[in-house]
Design a protein around this motif. Structure first.
Motif, PDB file in Angstrom:
ATOM      1  N   GLY A  55       1.859   1.451  -4.691  1.00 45.66           N
ATOM      2  CA  GLY A  55       0.894   0.435  -4.278  1.00 45.66           C
ATOM      3  C   GLY A  55       0.670  -0.599  -5.362  1.00 45.66           C
ATOM      4  N   GLY A  81      -4.901   2.308  -2.346  1.00 42.92           N
ATOM      5  CA  GLY A  81      -3.887   1.927  -1.353  1.00 42.92           C
ATOM      6  C   GLY A  81      -4.229   2.415   0.039  1.00 42.92           C
ATOM      7  N   ARG A  82      -4.755   3.650   0.133  1.00 39.85           N
ATOM      8  CA  ARG A  82      -5.124   4.195   1.451  1.00 39.85           C
ATOM      9  C   ARG A  82      -6.281   3.400   2.058  1.00 39.85           C
ATOM     10  NH1 ARG A  82      -4.261   9.083  -1.392  1.00 39.85           N
ATOM     11  NH2 ARG A  82      -6.508   9.394  -1.702  1.00 39.85           N
ATOM     12  N   ASP A 132      -3.410   5.416  -5.569  1.00 43.52           N
ATOM     13  CA  ASP A 132      -3.083   5.757  -4.183  1.00 43.52           C
ATOM     14  C   ASP A 132      -4.335   5.738  -3.309  1.00 43.52           C
ATOM     15  OD1 ASP A 132      -0.412   5.998  -4.726  1.00 43.52           O
ATOM     16  OD2 ASP A 132      -0.406   8.200  -4.821  1.00 43.52           O
ATOM     17  N   LYS A 133      -5.467   6.157  -3.883  1.00 44.42           N
ATOM     18  CA  LYS A 133      -6.729   6.139  -3.131  1.00 44.42           C
ATOM     19  C   LYS A 133      -7.060   4.721  -2.691  1.00 44.42           C
ATOM     20  CE  LYS A 133     -10.542   6.621  -5.471  1.00 44.42           C
ATOM     21  NZ  LYS A 133     -11.677   7.225  -6.237  1.00 44.42           N
ATOM     22  N   THR A 139       0.801  -1.227   0.000  1.00 40.86           N
ATOM     23  CA  THR A 139       0.000   0.000   0.000  1.00 40.86           C
ATOM     24  C   THR A 139       0.834   1.277   0.000  1.00 40.86           C
ATOM     25  OG1 THR A 139      -0.141  -0.068   2.432  1.00 40.86           O
ATOM     26  CG2 THR A 139      -1.886  -1.162   1.196  1.00 40.86           C
ATOM     27  N   ALA A 170       2.465   4.684  -0.818  1.00 38.97           N
ATOM     28  CA  ALA A 170       2.035   5.754  -1.713  1.00 38.97           C
ATOM     29  C   ALA A 170       2.969   5.824  -2.921  1.00 38.97           C
ATOM     30  CB  ALA A 170       2.038   7.086  -0.969  1.00 38.97           C
ATOM     31  N   GLY A 171       2.381   5.859  -4.097  1.00 37.74           N
ATOM     32  CA  GLY A 171       3.166   5.917  -5.312  1.00 37.74           C
ATOM     33  C   GLY A 171       3.703   4.576  -5.769  1.00 37.74           C
TER      34      GLY A 171
END
Length: 339
Positions: free
Chosen positions: A180, A201-202, A198-199, A175, A177-178
């Motif tokens: 994932g 992944g969050r 990224d969304k 996960t 950022a950048g």
């Protein structure tokens, strides 16, 4: 035959014959198990049979045809998925006929049941407005809402098949950022590693913190359900149920969502979105895990059809011109190359 004899054959088929004699993968065996479990639910709901009342006398040509119809009408399964359930039960009965001669007649009777016909049409992808409404529908105020939101978002973002998502382990999900990504195991046990937004992944990270707190076991299933206090695999039917439940909610704000939806519509929607963004077909093929690019090309055909329909709609406001041909409609279509 009595129910104990029925379930004895079920057990030997699932635990001995399929894994040892046929050497089938755990994924395939799980699919067969799902088919039998669904059939038992069907017998309970439509025939009021309890498990200790189920025997081979409940498996007939008539009941299997009714089961096929029930799968599509009540469980909202696609014809292809319903046919997989039917094929699994036929396979089980073939095994039973080899073990017990008295069951040959049952097998031959059910063998006559024809698979449901799947209509030939372009992929029934959801529009982006419908996708967004479906992702928002579960909400994130509850534990289950967060789980369902994360699963729907991942099904779309990775254009994944249901079982590929259900087979994910904690170690398969990254996960950062950048960077994932998820590693999916598809048909034929082939794996592919896909980037995620990224969304997404969050959401996956938030889900992991809640559902896999502390030191997570890398091999643990990422998505799971709890039965008898234990983590258990989720079934495809369970995912289909929650999708349609949230679709009912989403439809209030987005009427374009069809009455019944299935996970593959999210996969189709992602593929169509990639195609319209200019992603080459060979890249989409690898993303979807297709064995042959001819399977992927159906998305290009579907997109051309949508463009053509839009052109025709726009043309409907222009003045009518004198017809080029006159005569039988069918002849006109043939002369125009439309048939």
């Amino acid at each position: 035959m009595k129910s104990d004899e029925f379930f004895s054959l079920v057990r030997s088929w699932l635990t001995i014959f399929l894994p040892r004699a046929r050497r089938l993968s755990p994924h395939t065996i799980r699919s067969y198990k799902t088919a039998l479990n669904t059939f038992l639910v069907f017998l309970g709901e439509t025939r009021s049979l309890k498990l200790d009342q189920v025997g081979f006398d409940a498996i007939t040509y008539s009941s299997m045809n009714a089961f096929l119809t029930w799968l599509m009408d009540s469980r909202h399964l696609a014809p292809s998925t319903a046919n997989q359930r039917l094929a699994a039960i036929k396979s089980f009965l073939s095994y039973c006929a080899g073990e017990e001669a008295a069951l040959v007649a049952v097998w031959l009777d059910v063998k006559r049941v024809r698979p449901a016909r799947a209509p030939e049409h372009a992929p029934d992808a959801l529009g982006m407005a419908a996708v967004e409404a479906l992702i928002r529908a579960p909400g994130q105020q509850t534990r289950r809402g967060l789980r369902d939101t994360t699963m729907i978002l991942l099904l779309f973002d990775a254009a994944a098949r249901i079982q590929e998502v259900l087979d994910l382990t904690v170690a398969d999900v990254i996960t950062a950022a950048g960077g994932g990504q998820v590693t999916l195991t598809g048909k034929g046990r082939k794996t592919r590693t896909l980037p995620i937004m990224d969304k997404t992944g969050r959401h996956l990270e938030q889900y992991r913190e809640l559902f896999h707190p502390g030191a997570s076991v890398p091999g643990a299933l990422f998505f799971y359900t709890i039965r008898a206090g234990q983590h258990q695999p989720m079934s495809q039917d369970n995912v289909s149920y929650l999708l349609n439940k949230h679709a009912d909610t989403a439809r209030e704000n987005c009427p374009e969502i069809p009455d019944h939806i299935h996970a593959h519509q999210l996969r189709h929607a992602r593929a169509m979105q990639m195609l319209r963004a200019g992603v080459p077909l060979p890249h989409i093929k690898e993303f979807l895990g297709h064995a042959n690019i001819s399977t992927t090309e159906i998305y290009a055909s579907a997109d051309n059809k949508m463009v053509r329909e839009a052109i025709q709609k726009a043309a409907s406001t222009t003045p009518d011109l004198a017809p080029i041909w006159k005569g039988d409609d069918d002849l006109i279509l043939r002369l125009a190359g439309l048939k």
